[in-house]
Write a protein that holds these residues in place. Structure first.
Motif, PDB file in Angstrom:
ATOM      1  N   ILE A   3       0.865  -1.177   0.000  1.00 28.68           N
ATOM      2  CA  ILE A   3       0.000   0.000   0.000  1.00 28.68           C
ATOM      3  C   ILE A   3       0.903   1.229   0.000  1.00 28.68           C
ATOM      4  CG2 ILE A   3      -1.779   1.277   1.254  1.00 28.68           C
ATOM      5  CD1 ILE A   3      -2.401  -1.450   2.690  1.00 28.68           C
ATOM      6  N   PHE A   4       0.779   2.031  -1.034  1.00 31.65           N
ATOM      7  CA  PHE A   4       1.538   3.276  -1.105  1.00 31.65           C
ATOM      8  C   PHE A   4       0.530   4.408  -1.036  1.00 31.65           C
ATOM      9  CE2 PHE A   4       3.102   6.892  -3.562  1.00 31.65           C
ATOM     10  CZ  PHE A   4       4.227   7.197  -2.812  1.00 31.65           C
ATOM     11  N   SER A   5       0.729   5.342  -0.103  1.00 30.27           N
ATOM     12  CA  SER A   5      -0.204   6.461   0.016  1.00 30.27           C
ATOM     13  C   SER A   5       0.530   7.784  -0.092  1.00 30.27           C
ATOM     14  CB  SER A   5      -0.963   6.395   1.342  1.00 30.27           C
ATOM     15  OG  SER A   5      -0.105   6.639   2.429  1.00 30.27           O
ATOM     16  N   SER A   6      -0.143   8.737  -0.697  1.00 32.59           N
ATOM     17  CA  SER A   6       0.358  10.114  -0.809  1.00 32.59           C
ATOM     18  C   SER A   6      -0.788  11.061  -0.498  1.00 32.59           C
ATOM     19  CB  SER A   6       0.842  10.422  -2.223  1.00 32.59           C
ATOM     20  OG  SER A   6       2.010   9.737  -2.520  1.00 32.59           O
ATOM     21  N   ARG A   7      -0.563  11.953   0.451  1.00 28.26           N
ATOM     22  CA  ARG A   7      -1.567  12.979   0.761  1.00 28.26           C
ATOM     23  C   ARG A   7      -1.331  14.114  -0.220  1.00 28.26           C
ATOM     24  NH1 ARG A   7      -4.521  16.676   1.321  1.00 28.26           N
ATOM     25  NH2 ARG A   7      -5.655  17.278   3.202  1.00 28.26           N
ATOM     26  N   CYS A   8      -2.322  14.394  -1.056  1.00 27.15           N
ATOM     27  CA  CYS A   8      -2.164  15.374  -2.134  1.00 27.15           C
ATOM     28  C   CYS A   8      -3.107  16.560  -1.981  1.00 27.15           C
ATOM     29  CB  CYS A   8      -2.462  14.711  -3.485  1.00 27.15           C
ATOM     30  SG  CYS A   8      -1.389  13.336  -3.898  1.00 27.15           S
ATOM     31  N   ARG A   9      -2.555  17.738  -2.273  1.00 23.54           N
ATOM     32  CA  ARG A   9      -3.423  18.918  -2.382  1.00 23.54           C
ATOM     33  C   ARG A   9      -4.257  18.780  -3.650  1.00 23.54           C
ATOM     34  NH1 ARG A   9      -1.717  21.797   1.589  1.00 23.54           N
ATOM     35  NH2 ARG A   9       0.457  22.279   1.952  1.00 23.54           N
ATOM     36  N   LEU A  10      -3.593  18.378  -4.729  1.00 21.63           N
ATOM     37  CA  LEU A  10      -4.265  18.147  -6.003  1.00 21.63           C
ATOM     38  C   LEU A  10      -3.777  16.822  -6.574  1.00 21.63           C
ATOM     39  CD1 LEU A  10      -3.757  21.684  -7.560  1.00 21.63           C
ATOM     40  CD2 LEU A  10      -5.874  20.788  -6.609  1.00 21.63           C
ATOM     41  N   PHE A  11      -4.689  16.070  -7.157  1.00 18.39           N
ATOM     42  CA  PHE A  11      -4.340  14.811  -7.814  1.00 18.39           C
ATOM     43  C   PHE A  11      -5.304  14.640  -8.976  1.00 18.39           C
ATOM     44  CE2 PHE A  11      -5.102  10.308  -8.572  1.00 18.39           C
ATOM     45  CZ  PHE A  11      -3.814   9.865  -8.798  1.00 18.39           C
ATOM     46  N   GLU A  12      -4.765  14.209 -10.112  1.00 17.78           N
ATOM     47  CA  GLU A  12      -5.634  13.899 -11.244  1.00 17.78           C
ATOM     48  C   GLU A  12      -5.024  12.777 -12.061  1.00 17.78           C
ATOM     49  OE1 GLU A  12      -6.240  16.868 -14.312  1.00 17.78           O
ATOM     50  OE2 GLU A  12      -4.250  17.679 -13.956  1.00 17.78           O
ATOM     51  N   ARG A 124      -2.024   8.138 -16.673  1.00 15.48           N
ATOM     52  CA  ARG A 124      -1.098   9.250 -16.484  1.00 15.48           C
ATOM     53  C   ARG A 124      -1.615  10.009 -15.276  1.00 15.48           C
ATOM     54  NH1 ARG A 124      -2.140   9.145 -21.877  1.00 15.48           N
ATOM     55  NH2 ARG A 124      -3.614  10.857 -21.734  1.00 15.48           N
ATOM     56  N   THR A 125      -0.754  10.213 -14.316  1.00 15.83           N
ATOM     57  CA  THR A 125      -1.181  10.906 -13.097  1.00 15.83           C
ATOM     58  C   THR A 125      -0.351  12.155 -12.884  1.00 15.83           C
ATOM     59  OG1 THR A 125       0.334   9.633 -11.699  1.00 15.83           O
ATOM     60  CG2 THR A 125      -1.888   8.748 -11.976  1.00 15.83           C
ATOM     61  N   ARG A 126      -0.951  13.073 -12.177  1.00 12.90           N
ATOM     62  CA  ARG A 126      -0.265  14.300 -11.810  1.00 12.90           C
ATOM     63  C   ARG A 126      -0.758  14.666 -10.418  1.00 12.90           C
ATOM     64  NH1 ARG A 126      -1.213  20.118 -14.133  1.00 12.90           N
ATOM     65  NH2 ARG A 126      -3.293  19.269 -14.152  1.00 12.90           N
ATOM     66  N   GLY A 127       0.167  14.978  -9.541  1.00 14.14           N
ATOM     67  CA  GLY A 127      -0.244  15.313  -8.196  1.00 14.14           C
ATOM     68  C   GLY A 127       0.668  16.322  -7.542  1.00 14.14           C
ATOM     69  N   GLU A 128       0.093  17.043  -6.609  1.00 17.67           N
ATOM     70  CA  GLU A 128       0.856  17.972  -5.780  1.00 17.67           C
ATOM     71  C   GLU A 128       0.791  17.405  -4.361  1.00 17.67           C
ATOM     72  OE1 GLU A 128       0.254  22.374  -3.915  1.00 17.67           O
ATOM     73  OE2 GLU A 128      -0.371  22.101  -6.003  1.00 17.67           O
ATOM     74  N   VAL A 129       1.882  16.733  -3.967  1.00 15.54           N
ATOM     75  CA  VAL A 129       1.938  16.085  -2.659  1.00 15.54           C
ATOM     76  C   VAL A 129       2.185  17.132  -1.586  1.00 15.54           C
ATOM     77  CG1 VAL A 129       3.155  14.363  -1.260  1.00 15.54           C
ATOM     78  CG2 VAL A 129       2.761  13.939  -3.689  1.00 15.54           C
ATOM     79  N   VAL A 130       1.490  17.003  -0.476  1.00 12.69           N
ATOM     80  CA  VAL A 130       1.652  17.905   0.658  1.00 12.69           C
ATOM     81  C   VAL A 130       3.089  17.813   1.163  1.00 12.69           C
ATOM     82  CG1 VAL A 130       0.927  18.327   3.049  1.00 12.69           C
ATOM     83  CG2 VAL A 130      -0.767  17.696   1.315  1.00 12.69           C
ATOM     84  N   ALA A 131       3.692  18.949   1.472  1.00 10.49           N
ATOM     85  CA  ALA A 131       5.069  18.985   1.978  1.00 10.49           C
ATOM     86  C   ALA A 131       5.042  18.711   3.482  1.00 10.49           C
ATOM     87  CB  ALA A 131       5.704  20.330   1.688  1.00 10.49           C
ATOM     88  N   ASP A 132       5.126  17.428   3.831  1.00  9.28           N
ATOM     89  CA  ASP A 132       5.020  17.009   5.223  1.00  9.28           C
ATOM     90  C   ASP A 132       5.715  15.655   5.346  1.00  9.28           C
ATOM     91  OD1 ASP A 132       4.085  15.721   7.568  1.00  9.28           O
ATOM     92  OD2 ASP A 132       2.222  16.836   7.529  1.00  9.28           O
ATOM     93  N   SER A 133       6.358  15.415   6.459  1.00 11.82           N
ATOM     94  CA  SER A 133       7.063  14.145   6.634  1.00 11.82           C
ATOM     95  C   SER A 133       6.099  12.966   6.719  1.00 11.82           C
ATOM     96  CB  SER A 133       7.931  14.183   7.896  1.00 11.82           C
ATOM     97  OG  SER A 133       7.118  14.312   9.045  1.00 11.82           O
ATOM     98  N   GLN A 134       4.828  13.239   6.973  1.00 15.28           N
ATOM     99  CA  GLN A 134       3.814  12.187   7.053  1.00 15.28           C
ATOM    100  C   GLN A 134       3.069  12.003   5.738  1.00 15.28           C
ATOM    101  OE1 GLN A 134       3.425  10.600  10.125  1.00 15.28           O
ATOM    102  NE2 GLN A 134       5.155  11.842  10.742  1.00 15.28           N
ATOM    103  N   ALA A 135       3.388  12.766   4.716  1.00 13.90           N
ATOM    104  CA  ALA A 135       2.588  12.801   3.494  1.00 13.90           C
ATOM    105  C   ALA A 135       2.622  11.504   2.690  1.00 13.90           C
ATOM    106  CB  ALA A 135       3.026  13.964   2.615  1.00 13.90           C
ATOM    107  N   GLN A 136       3.728  10.796   2.717  1.00 11.81           N
ATOM    108  CA  GLN A 136       3.828   9.564   1.939  1.00 11.81           C
ATOM    109  C   GLN A 136       4.195   8.402   2.850  1.00 11.81           C
ATOM    110  OE1 GLN A 136       6.653  10.770  -1.135  1.00 11.81           O
ATOM    111  NE2 GLN A 136       4.940  10.767  -2.559  1.00 11.81           N
ATOM    112  N   ARG A 137       3.550   7.269   2.593  1.00 11.49           N
ATOM    113  CA  ARG A 137       3.833   6.062   3.371  1.00 11.49           C
ATOM    114  C   ARG A 137       3.787   4.853   2.453  1.00 11.49           C
ATOM    115  NH1 ARG A 137       0.324   7.082   8.860  1.00 11.49           N
ATOM    116  NH2 ARG A 137       0.703   9.307   8.922  1.00 11.49           N
ATOM    117  N   LEU A 138       4.610   3.880   2.771  1.00  6.59           N
ATOM    118  CA  LEU A 138       4.602   2.605   2.068  1.00  6.59           C
ATOM    119  C   LEU A 138       4.403   1.534   3.123  1.00  6.59           C
ATOM    120  CD1 LEU A 138       4.970   0.877  -0.451  1.00  6.59           C
ATOM    121  CD2 LEU A 138       7.430   0.945  -0.035  1.00  6.59           C
ATOM    122  N   ILE A 139       3.342   0.773   2.991  1.00  3.04           N
ATOM    123  CA  ILE A 139       3.000  -0.255   3.964  1.00  3.04           C
ATOM    124  C   ILE A 139       3.063  -1.610   3.278  1.00  3.04           C
ATOM    125  CG2 ILE A 139       1.195  -1.137   5.499  1.00  3.04           C
ATOM    126  CD1 ILE A 139       0.121   1.802   5.563  1.00  3.04           C
TER     127      ILE A 139
END
Length: 181
Positions: A3-12, A124-139
């Motif tokens: 499971i890979f997660s990214s907290r995004c301000r914008l994602f498309e 094709r994806t485009r995203g603006e990931v939140v600048a935070d140490s918790q923003a991305q995780r790989l489980i």
């Protein structure tokens, strides 16, 4: 399961081309960009032997969505078939993967509305990931790899990685999904 997660301000995303096991879609869906704001993008890869991990995966996704205050959850369900050594039935595993991904989306929706990207499509994806140490995780969830002392119940190894390193590594009781039991 990965499971890979990214907290995004914008994602498309825009659908590009289908894998051999992709769901059928109208041709108009290929030309459309689908945008989300303030969302949690989650790529879930179901692998051989992952049956029964949907509820546990959904718990992690719910927790991340709640901690990050995501308005919605966008799930890209993926399937990694077993090696073609004749030990696994491809169509059965594919059906199990589809069921698990649908269950993960359904259970995750208690934290925020969940949206499933069309299964089996390269996009094709485009995203603006939140600048935070918790923003991305790989489980990583590995089923049935250890047994507790004196306990015959299957366990699951859980490894959670963040950009700054490994957060936790522990064994938890395997949760049996209502559909898998």
């Amino acid at each position: 399961m990965r499971i890979f997660s990214s907290r995004c301000r914008l994602f498309e995303y825009t659908l590009a081309r289908p894998a051999p096991w992709a769901v059928e879609l109208p041709s108009a869906a290929l030309e459309t960009s689908t945008p989300f704001s303030e969302c949690l993008f989650v790529a879930v890869t179901v692998e051989h032997g992952d049956v029964g991990l949907a509820a546990l995966a959904a718990e992690f996704i719910q927790r991340i969505a709640e901690e990050s205050a995501a308005n919605s959850i966008v799930i890209d369900g993926r399937f990694s078939p077993a090696a073609a050594d004749g030990t696994a039935d491809f169509l059965s595993e594919l059906a199990d993967a589809l069921d698990m991904i649908a269950e993960i989306a359904e259970l995750s929706a208690s934290a925020a509305p969940a949206y499933l990207m069309p299964f089996g499509w390269n996009s094709r994806t485009r995203g603006e990931v939140v600048a935070d140490s918790q923003a991305q995780r790989l489980i990583h969830l590995w089923p049935n790899v250890i047994r507790g002392r004196g306990d015959s119940a299957p366990k699951v190894i859980v490894l959670i990685e963040r950009p700054c390193g490994i957060e936790t590594f522990n064994a938890v009781p395997q949760v049996t999904s209502p559909r898998a039991g």
